[in-house]
Design an enzyme around this catalytic site. Sequence first.
Site, PDB file in Angstrom:
ATOM      1  N   THR A 100      11.859   9.164  22.148  1.00  0.00           N
ATOM      2  CA  THR A 100      13.199   9.670  21.852  1.00  0.00           C
ATOM      3  C   THR A 100      13.942   8.592  21.086  1.00  0.00           C
ATOM      4  OG1 THR A 100      13.211  10.903  23.934  1.00  0.00           O
ATOM      5  CG2 THR A 100      15.333  10.584  22.836  1.00  0.00           C
ATOM      6  N   LYS A 174      16.268  17.252  21.134  1.00  0.00           N
ATOM      7  CA  LYS A 174      16.117  16.426  22.345  1.00  0.00           C
ATOM      8  C   LYS A 174      17.473  15.860  22.781  1.00  0.00           C
ATOM      9  CE  LYS A 174      14.594  13.485  25.446  1.00  0.00           C
ATOM     10  NZ  LYS A 174      13.876  13.708  26.685  1.00  0.00           N
ATOM     11  N   LYS A 242      20.047   4.567  26.659  1.00  0.00           N
ATOM     12  CA  LYS A 242      19.647   4.570  25.240  1.00  0.00           C
ATOM     13  C   LYS A 242      19.834   5.965  24.635  1.00  0.00           C
ATOM     14  CE  LYS A 242      15.512   5.496  24.504  1.00  0.00           C
ATOM     15  NZ  LYS A 242      14.665   6.643  24.182  1.00  0.00           N
TER      16      LYS A 242
END
Length: 294
Positions: A100, A174, A242
């Site tokens: 990701t 995502k 993150k």
Amino acid sequence: MSTQKVRVGFIGLGIMGGPMAGHILGAGYPLCVYNRTASRVEELASRGARVGASPAEVAAEAEVVITMVSDSPDVEKVIGGSEGVFKAIRPDSVVVDMSTISPEVERDLSKLLQSKQCHLVDAPVSGGDVGARNASLAIMAGGEREIFERVKPLLEVMGQPTYCGSVGCGQLTKLCNQILVVMTLLGISEALAYARKNDLDPRVMVEATQGGAAGSWQLSNLASKIIDRDFAPGFMVDLMDKDLRLVLESAETSGVPLPGTFLVAGLFKEIQAQGRGREGTQALAKVLEAMAGL
Ligand code: NAP
């Protein structure tokens, strides 16, 4: 490229990458693996995977190279670094980045790979360590449709791929997924604190609600861990931090206020400030418990 004989490279054998690469090997694909910490390749090597000494060595052996590392700079390094994939990749090969990371970085890497007549599919996943082990990941893919179709059988070995659009669209999907996940987890954390504060058995509350409109993957998989005080990752707080940074940066660029996501991002920062960034994301519940005086 014959899909059944396609030679696969896999870089990054962490919580997710290890079992994902294992499924590829189990499905009969010739596999070459690389992991920065060498000990993590041992299990796959004992099952017959070849081991590359660098990402470049893996790329030299493979027609499809999968990367599953942590953050944007890590993907940039394993692809574009001095011993990276780009150095040795052969024309018409495909890189499938399942980490990701930033949609922007995927677009830049796609351009870099095009300069060697190679292709990029960004294909981040959802479903956690459980989904990686059970080969039931939701895979959100971006790239040229024809290239996606070429790698689709390989992706199906790890889960259910959905084509989301051009390069970067897998990552954008995502990031939507992460907005949905953190809102749900905040709701679960609040409901559990509220139940406990009112002397309601949290297990009974979860059992009674998970079959109804409040049911979710998070409720089914993480609520019991919170109740059992199991804060091992799964998905680490540091990685969620993150992801939320990527969401908020991208939302800022596109001018979309995300007040709920902004709030939860702050709560995850609090967990990190307590030195618990390597716990699972279910640690969010502890922040809500502290607020409730539990
Ligand atoms: P992890 O267990 O920490 O594994 C990270 C992997 O990346 C390790 O193999 C690590 O190597 C490697 N790596 C990191 N930086 C590197 C670098 N600069 N150069 C070379 N290798 C590097 O993390 P994970 O949970 O598997 O997550 C991997 C990706 O999947 C992340 O982008 C994460 O956001 C995403 N993801 C995770 C989950 C989940 O539930 N865990 C779910 C969906 C998506 P070392 O072994 O040497 O550290």
